[in-house]
Design an enzyme around this catalytic site. Sequence first.
Site, short mmCIF file in Angstrom:
data_model
loop_
_atom_site.label_atom_id
_atom_site.label_comp_id
_atom_site.label_asym_id
_atom_site.label_seq_id
_atom_site.Cartn_x
_atom_site.Cartn_y
_atom_site.Cartn_z
CE LYS A 161 18.64 21.92 61.61
NZ LYS A 161 17.82 23.03 61.03
CE1 TYR A 164 21.30 24.47 56.93
CE2 TYR A 164 22.47 25.04 58.94
CZ TYR A 164 21.49 24.33 58.29
OH TYR A 164 20.67 23.48 59.01
CG PHE A 186 17.13 32.47 58.25
CD1 PHE A 186 17.95 31.36 58.08
CD2 PHE A 186 16.10 32.67 57.34
CE1 PHE A 186 17.75 30.46 57.04
CE2 PHE A 186 15.88 31.77 56.30
CZ PHE A 186 16.72 30.67 56.14
NE ARG A 205 13.24 18.18 53.16
CZ ARG A 205 13.69 19.40 53.44
NH1 ARG A 205 14.87 19.55 54.04
NH2 ARG A 205 13.00 20.47 53.16
CB THR A 244 11.03 24.63 57.82
OG1 THR A 244 11.33 24.00 56.57
CG2 THR A 244 12.24 25.38 58.33
NE ARG A 282 12.81 20.34 61.00
CZ ARG A 282 13.20 20.62 59.76
NH1 ARG A 282 12.32 20.60 58.77
NH2 ARG A 282 14.45 20.90 59.50
CG ASN A 290 14.36 23.33 62.33
OD1 ASN A 290 15.53 23.07 62.55
ND2 ASN A 290 13.92 23.69 61.14
CG HIS A 349 20.08 19.30 57.72
ND1 HIS A 349 19.65 20.26 56.83
CD2 HIS A 349 20.86 18.46 57.00
CE1 HIS A 349 20.17 20.01 55.63
NE2 HIS A 349 20.91 18.91 55.72
CD GLU A 377 22.96 18.96 52.93
OE1 GLU A 377 22.35 17.97 53.41
OE2 GLU A 377 22.39 20.05 52.72
P1 ATP Z 1 17.14 21.93 56.95
O1 ATP Z 1 17.85 22.45 55.72
O2 ATP Z 1 17.85 22.30 58.23
O3 ATP Z 1 16.84 20.46 56.85
P2 ATP Z 1 14.68 22.92 55.90
O4 ATP Z 1 15.15 22.38 54.61
O5 ATP Z 1 13.34 22.48 56.41
O6 ATP Z 1 15.71 22.63 57.05
P3 ATP Z 1 15.62 25.52 55.01
O7 ATP Z 1 14.73 26.45 54.29
O8 ATP Z 1 16.65 24.75 54.24
O9 ATP Z 1 14.69 24.51 55.87
O10 ATP Z 1 16.33 26.34 56.16
C1 ATP Z 1 17.48 25.83 56.80
C2 ATP Z 1 17.35 26.07 58.29
O11 ATP Z 1 17.39 27.47 58.53
C3 ATP Z 1 16.02 25.63 58.91
O12 ATP Z 1 15.98 24.28 59.24
C4 ATP Z 1 15.99 26.49 60.15
O13 ATP Z 1 16.83 25.98 61.17
C5 ATP Z 1 16.55 27.80 59.63
N1 ATP Z 1 15.49 28.70 59.16
C6 ATP Z 1 14.76 28.57 58.04
N2 ATP Z 1 13.87 29.57 57.90
C7 ATP Z 1 14.06 30.36 58.99
C8 ATP Z 1 13.46 31.58 59.45
N3 ATP Z 1 12.49 32.19 58.77
N4 ATP Z 1 13.94 32.11 60.60
C9 ATP Z 1 14.93 31.52 61.30
N5 ATP Z 1 15.53 30.38 60.91
C10 ATP Z 1 15.11 29.81 59.78
MG MG Z 2 17.09 22.77 53.81
#
Ligand code: ATP
Ligand code: MG
Length: 138
Positions: free
Chosen positions: A10, A50, A58, A86, A92, A103, A113, A116, A127
């Site tokens: 990212k 997304y 968010f 993962r 996350t 992370r 973070n 992805h 994706e």
């Molecule tokens: P990713 O999909 O990026 O691999 P993830 O699966 O761990 O991450 P998701 O729940 O899919 O997490 O959320 C997608 C992305 O949105 C997160 O990686 C983070 O960058 C952002 N995100 C998630 N939760 C929050 C939050 N509460 N506040 C701000 N940003 C968030």
């Molecule tokens: Mg995700």
Amino acid sequence: MAQRTFSIIKPDAVRKGYTGAILAEIDKAGFKIAAIRRQSISNEQAQGFYAVHKERPFFQDLCAFMSSGPLVLMVLEKDNAIADLRKLMGATNPANAEEGTIRKKFAGSIQENAIHGSDAEETAAFEIGYWFAGYELI
Ligand code: ATP
Ligand code: MG
């Protein structure tokens, strides 16, 4: 047969100069890089990627962040690639990420973070197809 997953280094991690260090972690964990591209993306492209999160509070911030600077798009390959990536990424929220995860080492906040990774076979297929053409994955 090896499984494919989709990953992004990212913009926060690229900006901080962590691209090489994160690629080294991915390499050390046994992933093959099937495709890789460094580029910037538009807010609209981030929104499409997304889309599953479009009702989340968010969403706008996340899309602004993802389009804030260059990132690295990758297709990674190994046995059990989706679950193993993962695990290598960590939680996350980096505050909850296990020691030794990407992370934990490189992420600054729950939004910024560092990396992805696809969370299931169907999302990996969507994706990969969203960012790479079939001829780039031969
Ligand atoms: P990713 O999909 O990026 O691999 P993830 O699966 O761990 O991450 P998701 O729940 O899919 O997490 O959320 C997608 C992305 O949105 C997160 O990686 C983070 O960058 C952002 N995100 C998630 N939760 C929050 C939050 N509460 N506040 C701000 N940003 C968030
Ligand atoms: Mg995700």
